[in-house]
Write an enzyme that holds these catalytic residues in place. Structure first.
Site, PDB file in Angstrom:
ATOM      1  N   GLY A  43       9.058   1.619 -15.998  1.00  0.00           N
ATOM      2  CA  GLY A  43       7.996   1.897 -15.039  1.00  0.00           C
ATOM      3  C   GLY A  43       8.378   3.065 -14.157  1.00  0.00           C
ATOM      4  O   GLY A  43       9.569   3.348 -13.963  1.00  0.00           O
ATOM      5  N   GLN A  48       8.265   8.690  -7.013  1.00  0.00           N
ATOM      6  CA  GLN A  48       9.560   8.912  -7.672  1.00  0.00           C
ATOM      7  C   GLN A  48       9.635  10.242  -8.405  1.00  0.00           C
ATOM      8  O   GLN A  48      10.711  10.640  -8.868  1.00  0.00           O
ATOM      9  CB  GLN A  48       9.845   7.797  -8.688  1.00  0.00           C
ATOM     10  N   CYS A  92      16.307   0.712 -11.093  1.00  0.00           N
ATOM     11  CA  CYS A  92      15.284   1.653 -10.625  1.00  0.00           C
ATOM     12  C   CYS A  92      15.754   3.065 -10.975  1.00  0.00           C
ATOM     13  O   CYS A  92      16.920   3.403 -10.733  1.00  0.00           O
ATOM     14  CB  CYS A  92      15.110   1.514  -9.122  1.00  0.00           C
ATOM     15  N   LEU A  93      14.860   3.864 -11.546  1.00  0.00           N
ATOM     16  CA  LEU A  93      15.248   5.211 -11.980  1.00  0.00           C
ATOM     17  C   LEU A  93      15.711   6.076 -10.813  1.00  0.00           C
ATOM     18  O   LEU A  93      16.478   7.010 -11.005  1.00  0.00           O
ATOM     19  CB  LEU A  93      14.089   5.883 -12.723  1.00  0.00           C
ATOM     20  N   HIS A 134       7.474  -4.151  -8.529  1.00  0.00           N
ATOM     21  CA  HIS A 134       8.492  -3.146  -8.197  1.00  0.00           C
ATOM     22  C   HIS A 134       7.825  -1.785  -7.965  1.00  0.00           C
ATOM     23  O   HIS A 134       8.114  -1.106  -6.974  1.00  0.00           O
ATOM     24  CB  HIS A 134       9.523  -3.075  -9.337  1.00  0.00           C
ATOM     25  N   GLU A 135       6.898  -1.417  -8.846  1.00  0.00           N
ATOM     26  CA  GLU A 135       6.237  -0.105  -8.723  1.00  0.00           C
ATOM     27  C   GLU A 135       5.285  -0.085  -7.527  1.00  0.00           C
ATOM     28  O   GLU A 135       5.181   0.930  -6.841  1.00  0.00           O
ATOM     29  CB  GLU A 135       5.489   0.255 -10.021  1.00  0.00           C
ATOM     30  N   HIS A 138       7.039   0.772  -4.447  1.00  0.00           N
ATOM     31  CA  HIS A 138       7.260   2.221  -4.287  1.00  0.00           C
ATOM     32  C   HIS A 138       6.072   2.876  -3.586  1.00  0.00           C
ATOM     33  O   HIS A 138       6.250   3.790  -2.783  1.00  0.00           O
ATOM     34  CB  HIS A 138       7.446   2.894  -5.659  1.00  0.00           C
TER      35      HIS A 138
HETATM   36 CO    CO Z   1      11.901   1.863  -8.876  1.00  0.00          CO
END
Ligand code: CO
Length: 174
Positions: A43, A48, A92-93, A134-135, A138
């Site tokens: 995701g 991000q 998380c990226l 999670h997204e 963000h």
């Molecule tokens: Co993340």
């Protein structure tokens, strides 16, 4: 397009609603999926990649080949969540290899808009519900370290400090 890494302030900034459902939006989501697959993510939220808008993409399979599992959501919100919660491991990226335990509702109901602005209402469970939440965080400037269990947080403390130092060093040299 590059992944914005912690503690870049763009990860904490306010995100504006998506209002233009045009070709540019579609091109942006294609680029986000490409970057997500290249970095082995499931995701990715727009902040991000430095875009402070309420847009997320995800694919629960994480597989570039399973395009039928790709989801694009604009202006998403949770309209119902289960009382039952579940612990799960998240990464998380924007945090490279850092991961930890996060507790989240196991099922949710979501309202959003699709790529063409059409209304979308879906019920999500387990893994997909976790990715979505999670997204969505963000999009509200919330990061998974904010929700991480105390035990996990103490384990990653040193790695987080390293990322802060790396960020400062890059700012100083740019
Ligand atoms: Co993340």
């Amino acid at each position: 397009m590059d992944i914005v890494l912690y503690p870049d302030p763009r990860l904490r900034a306010k995100n504006a609603p998506v209002t233009n459902f045009d070709e540019e939006l579609e091109a942006t989501t294609r680029e986000m999926f490409k970057l997500m697959y290249a970095t082995k993510g499931v995701g990715l939220a727009a902040p991000q990649v430095g875009l402070n808008i309420r847009l997320m993409v995800y694919n629960p399979s994480g597989s570039e080949k399973k395009t039928d599992e790709e989801v694009v959501l604009c202006n998403p919100k949770i309209v119902w969540k289960s009382k039952v919660k579940e612990d799960g491991q998240e990464g998380c990226l924007s945090f490279l290899s850092i991961c930890g335990q996060v507790t989240r509702p196991i099922a949710i109901k979501v309202q959003a808009q699709g790529l063409n602005g059409e209304p979308v209402e879906v019920e999500l469970e387990e893994w997909e519900a976790r990715i979505f939440q999670h997204e969505l965080d963000h999009l509200d400037g919330i990061l998974f370290i904010d929700r991480m269990s105390l035990a996990s947080k103490s384990l990653v403390k040193g790695d987080l400090e390293d990322m802060v130092q790396e960020y400062k060093d890059q700012l100083a040299s740019s």
